[in-house]
Design a protein around this motif. Sequence first.
Motif, PDB file in Angstrom:
ATOM      1  N   MET A 167      24.980 -49.040 -62.575  1.00  0.00           N
ATOM      2  CA  MET A 167      25.266 -49.150 -64.285  1.00  0.00           C
ATOM      3  C   MET A 167      24.235 -48.472 -64.494  1.00  0.00           C
ATOM      4  SD  MET A 167      26.226 -53.087 -66.351  1.00  0.00           S
ATOM      5  CE  MET A 167      25.613 -53.030 -67.518  1.00  0.00           C
ATOM      6  N   GLU A 168      25.291 -48.359 -65.895  1.00  0.00           N
ATOM      7  CA  GLU A 168      24.984 -47.586 -67.189  1.00  0.00           C
ATOM      8  C   GLU A 168      24.703 -47.420 -68.506  1.00  0.00           C
ATOM      9  OE1 GLU A 168      27.330 -45.817 -64.753  1.00  0.00           O
ATOM     10  OE2 GLU A 168      26.089 -45.387 -63.415  1.00  0.00           O
ATOM     11  N   VAL A 169      23.521 -47.905 -69.018  1.00  0.00           N
ATOM     12  CA  VAL A 169      24.123 -48.660 -70.638  1.00  0.00           C
ATOM     13  C   VAL A 169      23.388 -47.594 -70.871  1.00  0.00           C
ATOM     14  CG1 VAL A 169      22.428 -50.432 -71.866  1.00  0.00           C
ATOM     15  CG2 VAL A 169      22.512 -50.710 -69.075  1.00  0.00           C
ATOM     16  N   GLY A 170      24.303 -47.188 -72.604  1.00  0.00           N
ATOM     17  CA  GLY A 170      24.233 -46.221 -73.853  1.00  0.00           C
ATOM     18  C   GLY A 170      23.747 -46.627 -74.970  1.00  0.00           C
ATOM     19  N   SER A 171      22.973 -45.740 -75.394  1.00  0.00           N
ATOM     20  CA  SER A 171      22.937 -46.514 -76.799  1.00  0.00           C
ATOM     21  C   SER A 171      22.654 -44.760 -77.825  1.00  0.00           C
ATOM     22  CB  SER A 171      20.939 -47.160 -76.973  1.00  0.00           C
ATOM     23  OG  SER A 171      20.398 -45.990 -76.294  1.00  0.00           O
ATOM     24  N   LEU A 172      22.184 -44.980 -78.517  1.00  0.00           N
ATOM     25  CA  LEU A 172      22.550 -44.353 -79.906  1.00  0.00           C
ATOM     26  C   LEU A 172      20.996 -44.329 -80.656  1.00  0.00           C
ATOM     27  CD1 LEU A 172      24.258 -41.801 -80.922  1.00  0.00           C
ATOM     28  CD2 LEU A 172      25.122 -43.770 -82.604  1.00  0.00           C
ATOM     29  N   ASN A 173      20.533 -42.686 -80.797  1.00  0.00           N
ATOM     30  CA  ASN A 173      19.648 -43.180 -81.016  1.00  0.00           C
ATOM     31  C   ASN A 173      19.184 -41.591 -82.252  1.00  0.00           C
ATOM     32  OD1 ASN A 173      18.491 -45.938 -79.851  1.00  0.00           O
ATOM     33  ND2 ASN A 173      17.965 -43.990 -77.762  1.00  0.00           N
ATOM     34  N   PHE A 174      19.376 -41.639 -83.298  1.00  0.00           N
ATOM     35  CA  PHE A 174      19.169 -40.659 -84.335  1.00  0.00           C
ATOM     36  C   PHE A 174      20.498 -39.703 -83.439  1.00  0.00           C
ATOM     37  CE2 PHE A 174      14.580 -42.183 -84.218  1.00  0.00           C
ATOM     38  CZ  PHE A 174      14.534 -43.048 -84.927  1.00  0.00           C
ATOM     39  N   ASP A 175      21.741 -40.373 -83.533  1.00  0.00           N
ATOM     40  CA  ASP A 175      22.602 -39.121 -83.328  1.00  0.00           C
ATOM     41  C   ASP A 175      22.156 -38.899 -81.902  1.00  0.00           C
ATOM     42  OD1 ASP A 175      23.439 -39.858 -86.100  1.00  0.00           O
ATOM     43  OD2 ASP A 175      22.588 -38.767 -86.897  1.00  0.00           O
ATOM     44  N   ASN A 176      21.440 -39.551 -81.414  1.00  0.00           N
ATOM     45  CA  ASN A 176      21.872 -38.636 -79.980  1.00  0.00           C
ATOM     46  C   ASN A 176      22.048 -39.898 -79.293  1.00  0.00           C
ATOM     47  OD1 ASN A 176      20.812 -36.393 -80.826  1.00  0.00           O
ATOM     48  ND2 ASN A 176      18.672 -37.126 -80.668  1.00  0.00           N
ATOM     49  N   VAL A 217      22.070 -41.745 -75.694  1.00  0.00           N
ATOM     50  CA  VAL A 217      21.547 -41.531 -74.423  1.00  0.00           C
ATOM     51  C   VAL A 217      21.878 -42.863 -73.817  1.00  0.00           C
ATOM     52  CG1 VAL A 217      18.668 -41.765 -73.597  1.00  0.00           C
ATOM     53  CG2 VAL A 217      18.974 -41.661 -76.252  1.00  0.00           C
ATOM     54  N   LEU A 218      21.983 -42.009 -72.428  1.00  0.00           N
ATOM     55  CA  LEU A 218      22.330 -43.149 -71.037  1.00  0.00           C
ATOM     56  C   LEU A 218      21.562 -43.658 -69.815  1.00  0.00           C
ATOM     57  CD1 LEU A 218      25.550 -43.950 -70.670  1.00  0.00           C
ATOM     58  CD2 LEU A 218      25.075 -42.364 -68.836  1.00  0.00           C
ATOM     59  N   TYR A 219      21.453 -44.643 -69.731  1.00  0.00           N
ATOM     60  CA  TYR A 219      20.185 -45.090 -69.128  1.00  0.00           C
ATOM     61  C   TYR A 219      20.958 -46.174 -68.202  1.00  0.00           C
ATOM     62  CZ  TYR A 219      16.613 -44.764 -72.973  1.00  0.00           C
ATOM     63  OH  TYR A 219      16.291 -44.777 -73.997  1.00  0.00           O
ATOM     64  N   ARG A 220      20.068 -45.742 -66.938  1.00  0.00           N
ATOM     65  CA  ARG A 220      20.182 -46.030 -65.685  1.00  0.00           C
ATOM     66  C   ARG A 220      20.519 -47.538 -65.723  1.00  0.00           C
ATOM     67  NH1 ARG A 220      23.343 -43.031 -61.490  1.00  0.00           N
ATOM     68  NH2 ARG A 220      23.567 -44.761 -60.905  1.00  0.00           N
ATOM     69  N   ILE A 221      20.805 -48.762 -64.696  1.00  0.00           N
ATOM     70  CA  ILE A 221      20.108 -49.751 -64.852  1.00  0.00           C
ATOM     71  C   ILE A 221      19.408 -49.886 -63.516  1.00  0.00           C
ATOM     72  CG2 ILE A 221      21.701 -50.404 -63.099  1.00  0.00           C
ATOM     73  CD1 ILE A 221      20.738 -52.710 -66.566  1.00  0.00           C
ATOM     74  N   GLU A 222      18.798 -49.222 -62.649  1.00  0.00           N
ATOM     75  CA  GLU A 222      17.761 -49.290 -61.558  1.00  0.00           C
ATOM     76  C   GLU A 222      16.675 -48.515 -62.486  1.00  0.00           C
ATOM     77  OE1 GLU A 222      20.971 -47.325 -61.285  1.00  0.00           O
ATOM     78  OE2 GLU A 222      21.232 -48.404 -59.725  1.00  0.00           O
ATOM     79  N   SER A 223      17.058 -47.529 -63.093  1.00  0.00           N
ATOM     80  CA  SER A 223      16.034 -47.259 -64.260  1.00  0.00           C
ATOM     81  C   SER A 223      15.021 -48.349 -64.843  1.00  0.00           C
ATOM     82  CB  SER A 223      15.977 -46.128 -65.180  1.00  0.00           C
ATOM     83  OG  SER A 223      16.438 -44.683 -63.866  1.00  0.00           O
ATOM     84  N   LEU A 224      15.575 -48.748 -66.076  1.00  0.00           N
ATOM     85  CA  LEU A 224      15.427 -50.328 -66.505  1.00  0.00           C
ATOM     86  C   LEU A 224      14.891 -51.054 -65.786  1.00  0.00           C
ATOM     87  CD1 LEU A 224      18.579 -49.924 -69.228  1.00  0.00           C
ATOM     88  CD2 LEU A 224      15.816 -49.406 -69.776  1.00  0.00           C
ATOM     89  N   ALA A 225      15.500 -51.374 -64.331  1.00  0.00           N
ATOM     90  CA  ALA A 225      14.953 -52.521 -64.161  1.00  0.00           C
ATOM     91  C   ALA A 225      13.530 -52.168 -63.475  1.00  0.00           C
ATOM     92  CB  ALA A 225      15.603 -52.783 -62.286  1.00  0.00           C
ATOM     93  N   ALA A 226      13.028 -50.673 -62.515  1.00  0.00           N
ATOM     94  CA  ALA A 226      11.978 -50.485 -62.573  1.00  0.00           C
ATOM     95  C   ALA A 226      10.533 -50.315 -63.619  1.00  0.00           C
ATOM     96  CB  ALA A 226      12.467 -48.505 -61.778  1.00  0.00           C
TER      97      ALA A 226
END
Length: 122
Positions: A66-75, A77-86
């Motif tokens: 799964m992918e989780v996205g967020s907006l940081n300072f007009d950028n 950023v897309l994170y993979r759930i595997e990376s966040l879990a790691a």
Amino acid sequence: SASTAVTILLVYRLYQVHELFVRVVLHIDFLQPLVLQVPWWSALKQAGFWGECIVLGLHAPPFFTMEVGSLNFDNFVLYRIESLAACWACLRVYLFWRVVHDSVLSRLPKRHTVAAYGQLKL
């Protein structure tokens, strides 16, 4: 997932052994009757056990992506759930500290005598 379940069971057993050790200390220091049968729910009543279950139990299931996205300072950023879990799983490093702590203390001669004289919790 299997290693997570085994780790949680080992932490559960650690809390049971700790309860038994507390009972032995109360028996030695305050002459309370020694009860060696630790009920299975004794670890479940401790908030620390549930906190450790949260740290150890939260992980991404196998073959789940799964992918989780967020907006940081007009950028964006897309994170993979595997990376966040790691990253979350890196919190499990604290379990290594327990092994080091117990192995160092087990090598100390007369550690219980020193702890009793100094009124320390080793």
